[in-house]
Write an enzyme that holds these catalytic residues in place. Sequence first.
Site, short mmCIF file in Angstrom:
data_model
loop_
_atom_site.label_atom_id
_atom_site.label_comp_id
_atom_site.label_asym_id
_atom_site.label_seq_id
_atom_site.Cartn_x
_atom_site.Cartn_y
_atom_site.Cartn_z
CE1 TYR A 114 18.84 -17.05 20.98
CE2 TYR A 114 18.21 -17.01 23.28
CZ TYR A 114 18.14 -16.48 22.02
OH TYR A 114 17.36 -15.37 21.78
NE ARG A 135 13.14 -16.84 19.51
CZ ARG A 135 14.09 -16.28 20.22
NH1 ARG A 135 15.30 -16.10 19.71
NH2 ARG A 135 13.85 -15.89 21.46
CG HIS A 190 19.89 -14.26 13.77
ND1 HIS A 190 20.11 -13.28 14.70
CD2 HIS A 190 19.72 -13.62 12.58
CE1 HIS A 190 20.09 -12.10 14.12
NE2 HIS A 190 19.85 -12.28 12.83
N PRO A 216 24.76 -8.35 21.85
CG PRO A 216 22.78 -7.12 21.98
CD PRO A 216 23.95 -7.39 21.09
CG ASN A 217 21.59 -10.28 26.26
OD1 ASN A 217 22.00 -9.91 27.36
ND2 ASN A 217 20.62 -9.66 25.62
CD GLU A 259 20.46 -10.69 9.84
OE1 GLU A 259 19.62 -10.66 10.74
OE2 GLU A 259 20.26 -10.20 8.70
CG ASN A 270 24.01 -13.72 16.58
OD1 ASN A 270 23.12 -12.90 16.78
ND2 ASN A 270 23.94 -14.97 16.99
NE ARG A 314 19.40 -14.25 26.16
CZ ARG A 314 19.26 -13.84 24.90
NH1 ARG A 314 20.20 -14.07 24.02
NH2 ARG A 314 18.18 -13.18 24.55
CB ALA A 358 18.01 -7.81 21.03
#
Length: 149
Positions: free
Chosen positions: A23, A107, A100, A10-11, A98, A74, A18, A77
Amino acid sequence: MQKALILNGPNLNLLGTRQPEVYGSTTLKMVEDLCLNHGKSIGLEVACFQSNHEGALIDAIHAAKGVQDGIVLNAGAYTHTSIALMDAIASVELPVVEVHLSNIHAREEFRHTSYIAHVAVGQICGFGAQGYVLALDALTAHLKDRVSE
């Protein structure tokens, strides 16, 4: 030729616009092109898929079984919330790396937990779009190690 699925959650379709301070300015298309080109350079056939919907990501993981040799994921969330994605990965028995863009461990506290990490062969975070290249290299090395065992 071995095959890998680049799966974005998502996103990530909003990359480039964004929160560029988190990012960066690289778009999803740029990330996908980077992955496709790097895959060619290391002898890996790469396919890309993005969805904002958890069920579609699960369907893509299920569909990868018997078709792909591994997945670079990725989960956005969903990394921090989705036991369903974790279970899907465990059930297809494909190696998953995985990835990111940001360093999730630097964070907010809630981002420090990854359900995906429990079933992934490894995690790469904090290197921006270059993390996908690192993930493809790591996946390729992992697949070669499995063949030589």
